[in-house]
Structure formats: C-alpha cells, structure tokens
Design an enzyme around this catalytic site. Sequence first.
Site, mmCIF file in Angstrom:
data_model
loop_
_atom_site.group_PDB
_atom_site.id
_atom_site.type_symbol
_atom_site.label_atom_id
_atom_site.label_comp_id
_atom_site.label_asym_id
_atom_site.label_seq_id
_atom_site.Cartn_x
_atom_site.Cartn_y
_atom_site.Cartn_z
ATOM 1 N N ARG A 1 0.827 -1.210 0.000
ATOM 2 C CA ARG A 1 0.000 0.000 0.000
ATOM 3 C C ARG A 1 0.862 1.260 0.000
ATOM 4 O O ARG A 1 0.469 2.309 0.496
ATOM 5 C CB ARG A 1 -0.943 0.015 1.200
ATOM 6 C CG ARG A 1 -0.282 -0.095 2.564
ATOM 7 C CD ARG A 1 -1.309 0.110 3.664
ATOM 8 N NE ARG A 1 -0.727 -0.076 4.979
ATOM 9 C CZ ARG A 1 -1.323 0.283 6.109
ATOM 10 N NH1 ARG A 1 -2.507 0.855 6.059
ATOM 11 N NH2 ARG A 1 -0.752 0.068 7.276
ATOM 12 N N ASP B 1 -6.655 -3.320 0.318
ATOM 13 C CA ASP B 1 -7.160 -2.286 -0.593
ATOM 14 C C ASP B 1 -6.128 -1.208 -0.886
ATOM 15 O O ASP B 1 -6.392 -0.276 -1.652
ATOM 16 C CB ASP B 1 -8.440 -1.660 -0.046
ATOM 17 C CG ASP B 1 -8.256 -0.991 1.322
ATOM 18 O OD1 ASP B 1 -7.100 -0.810 1.751
ATOM 19 O OD2 ASP B 1 -9.269 -0.653 1.955
ATOM 20 N N ARG C 1 6.206 9.803 3.917
ATOM 21 C CA ARG C 1 7.263 9.871 4.926
ATOM 22 C C ARG C 1 8.590 10.224 4.265
ATOM 23 O O ARG C 1 8.837 9.904 3.097
ATOM 24 C CB ARG C 1 7.395 8.546 5.678
ATOM 25 C CG ARG C 1 7.956 7.425 4.851
ATOM 26 C CD ARG C 1 8.478 6.284 5.712
ATOM 27 N NE ARG C 1 7.437 5.517 6.366
ATOM 28 C CZ ARG C 1 6.949 4.374 5.892
ATOM 29 N NH1 ARG C 1 7.379 3.887 4.741
ATOM 30 N NH2 ARG C 1 6.038 3.713 6.553
ATOM 31 N N ASP D 1 11.080 -7.173 7.882
ATOM 32 C CA ASP D 1 10.714 -6.229 6.824
ATOM 33 C C ASP D 1 10.460 -4.832 7.381
ATOM 34 O O ASP D 1 10.297 -3.884 6.606
ATOM 35 C CB ASP D 1 9.489 -6.721 6.053
ATOM 36 C CG ASP D 1 8.292 -6.962 6.956
ATOM 37 O OD1 ASP D 1 8.389 -7.850 7.814
ATOM 38 O OD2 ASP D 1 7.260 -6.271 6.803
ATOM 39 N N ASP E 1 7.602 2.140 9.806
ATOM 40 C CA ASP E 1 6.654 1.027 9.699
ATOM 41 C C ASP E 1 6.314 0.430 11.066
ATOM 42 O O ASP E 1 6.503 -0.755 11.323
ATOM 43 C CB ASP E 1 7.214 -0.060 8.761
ATOM 44 C CG ASP E 1 6.812 0.199 7.316
ATOM 45 O OD1 ASP E 1 6.214 1.259 7.046
ATOM 46 O OD2 ASP E 1 7.087 -0.643 6.467
#
Length: 460
Positions: A93, A125, A179, A255, A265
């Site tokens: 995303r 989505d 970001r 990750d 993240d």
Amino acid sequence: MPPAPDYRPSRSHAVLGPDFYDPVPAAAFPQHILRWRNQRAAETVGLDALTEAEWTQHFGRFQPLPGSFETPLALRYHGHQFRHYNPDLGDGRGFLFAQLYEDKGRLLDLGTKGSGRTPYSRAGDGRLTLKGGVREILATELLEARGVNTSKSFSLIETGEALHRGDEPSPTRSSVLVRLSHSHIRIGTFQRLAYLSETQAIGRLIEYTLATYWPQIDPGPVPALTLLAEVMAAVAQMGAQWMAAGFVHGVLNTDNINITGESFDYGPWRFLKTYDPRFTAAYFDETGLYAYGRQPSTLLWNLERFAECLMDFAPESALVAQLERFQDIFRPALRAAWFKRLGLLQGELDSDLAFLSNLYQFLLDSGAGFEQIIFDWVGADPARAALSPQSALYARPDFAPIRLGLETRADPAAVAPRGNHPADLPIEEVEALWAPIATADDWSAFEAKIASIRANLTLA
C-alpha cells in the site's frame, strides 16, 4: 514547480534495476484535503516554497517531482513476521515516490503509505485510514523530540474514501501519508534475494548500499563484512534510543527494519507510562515476543537473519564474530542515549551502566512515571524535581544513590525542558486527540499536541 536552489533530486534507486521494484500508478482519490505539512522537514530538502496546490499535486495526486522518478516504484522484499518467513510481502500500500538530497548531503526517500494497490497488495485495498496517519505523525514527532533516529511524517492528505477496518469503527476516513526517510532498503530486501538465490543481485545491493549510505567508509577486502558492521551499528543505536525513549515498536519483523537504522513502519506502538520490561504494544503479541525489554535481543535476531543473506560474500566465522560484537556496540549506545536525555556527562562505561541499572530498578520498584523522572532530573536540577507531582518518590532511600549519580554526572550545559510537564503520549491521549477529529473535524487538540511536543525538543 520551479526548482529551488537547494532542491536536489535523485533517481538513485533505479540504478539497481527492475529486479528490485515494480513501476506502479498511484490511486486516484475523490478528494485531497491537506491535513499535515511538515514545513520544518520540507526546508531541509528544498520543498518549503511549494504552494498548497503544488503540495497537493505532488503528495496527493503524485505528480512527479522534477528530476526524480517519472513513475513510483513499489519495492520488492520478503521478511520474517513473528519469526515465520513470509515470501508474499512487498510494498502493498505504498511506493517509493521520489529521492532527493537534504541540506546535510544525505540521500533521502519520499515513500508513501495508503497510495493504492500494487502487485503485493494481496487482499488489501492499498489504503490508509486517517486515524492511522494521525497516529504515525504523533509517533514520529515524539520519537524525534526524544532523540530517536526516525523517519519523518512529511505529508498527510485526507482522500475522501470510506474504509472498512476490523480494528476501527467503520466506515472510517481515509488518507495518504508521505514519509521522509534515509532509506527504504530493508533487511527483508536482502532476504528476498537470498530466498530466490539471486546471488549477483545481492552483490549489486551490497555495493550500492555501501556507496550510497556509507560513502565515507572504505569497503575493505570483504565489503559484506563492512556492510554488516555498519548496519549493526545503526540498528543497535536505534534500539538503544528506543529504550531510552520508552518506545515499544510493536511489530519488529525483519521487513520493518531498514539498513540505515531509522524507525519506521510501526505496529501498534506505545510509549511506556512506567518501566515494565514485559510490556507489549500489540494485542496480538500473545507471547510477548516484541516486548519492550526484548527489543534489543529481537534486533540482534533480525541482524542474524541479515548476516545469513551475506554468506556467499564473507566467511561464516567472520560474520558470526561480527554479530558477537552486538553487545559491545549496544551497551555504549544505550549509555549515550540515556545520558543525552538526562543531560549527563559520560564517564567510565561500567560505572555508568551500573548507574542505569540502579535507575531501572528504582523505576520498577517505585512505579515512577518513565518520562516524568527524565523531565524532573535533566541536568540534575533538584529545584525542578521538587515541583514534580511525584517528588515524594525522590525521598525514598533507594533513590539516594541515583540522585548522587545524577548530581556527579550532571552536564552544566544541559538545557532544561520547556513547560511544566513532559510531552508524553499515552494511548488514552491518542484516542482523546482523535475523538474531536472523528466527531467534529476539530484538529485543534492534535495541533496543540504537536506544538507541545516540538516545544520540548531540546535534547534531540
């Protein structure tokens, strides 16, 4: 956009070649309402003169920035998630929108979250809730204020879609976040190549990362070892800063760890109210794998996975020997992070760490507020500590050696925090800041909180 004199774009990541990314289009959103613009960060990369319309064109509609990528790049990576390997990851995303140089000369990335579906979206989505964007801004602002290496929330634009989420009252509002980060190359980027036995690509990535992010370092006869040493130092410093900030990342999967050691993240992050090594941020972390006190060992575990990706490029014994130095790097980094926050001068390492150990024990036994005690004792000012709501705790006998340790190490140049209370951020306050936005589109409490956090940015 007429280029500013200090705007210096780059397409650096593209030189790695198409094995590392997929060109993707951005989603077309029905609305573009600018909710957050990090003008302070924009000034460092020559984008501060953009009009609001130009800002929205670039960071809501993703019109390319001059001189950078013509098409956004969804980056490829794998990773261990709660220590189970997952080869079905990648930018699901988000994408790498642009690269550019800051005023200090570092190459930086503009990456997104919530910018639409990619080949790695799976059942998702590709969107981001507005609440998720608000939470990330709060996290990055407070991390920066507490002296932690972190990505910066650069832009947040509300996009006018109604999203359905299991962890929020739905439908909920949508957004796209941009970001600013030193790198989006993750441990999982290397893991994907190792999983696919793409040895030559790993070699290119080793060469690229050293030349791009550590150009001042001589790669030496075994560049993979040099890279491991630099990544380990960066990640250890980040982890030490988390511990001194009372930060709990939440989801320390491979990750979610980038090679340059910047926080990004986040999972369902938290900041400690009181010292508790067992505290977990994620409700689904049932075993406490990523608890506050386990973050350093978890980072080392992730670095071990990184080292496994380098085994075709360095002797295993040398990689293991380098990993065994983690504590030798982490311990002084922890001391440096804590002493910077407390406004103390460093002395003999073992003595300083013993002082910190006593401080941890006091925090645990007394239940003192984690951030409150730092606020009270920056520079060892007893007058400010006497005004604290927890001043009675400082009369306990077990605080006496800590007070002595603070006073004997106090830095005369330490800057006292501003205001009458620490810039804390318990989860209840996050919810309280979100409530007026959700119910009345009132952003005043959120804006006041950001101003309060930034006013306390004195030791970062």
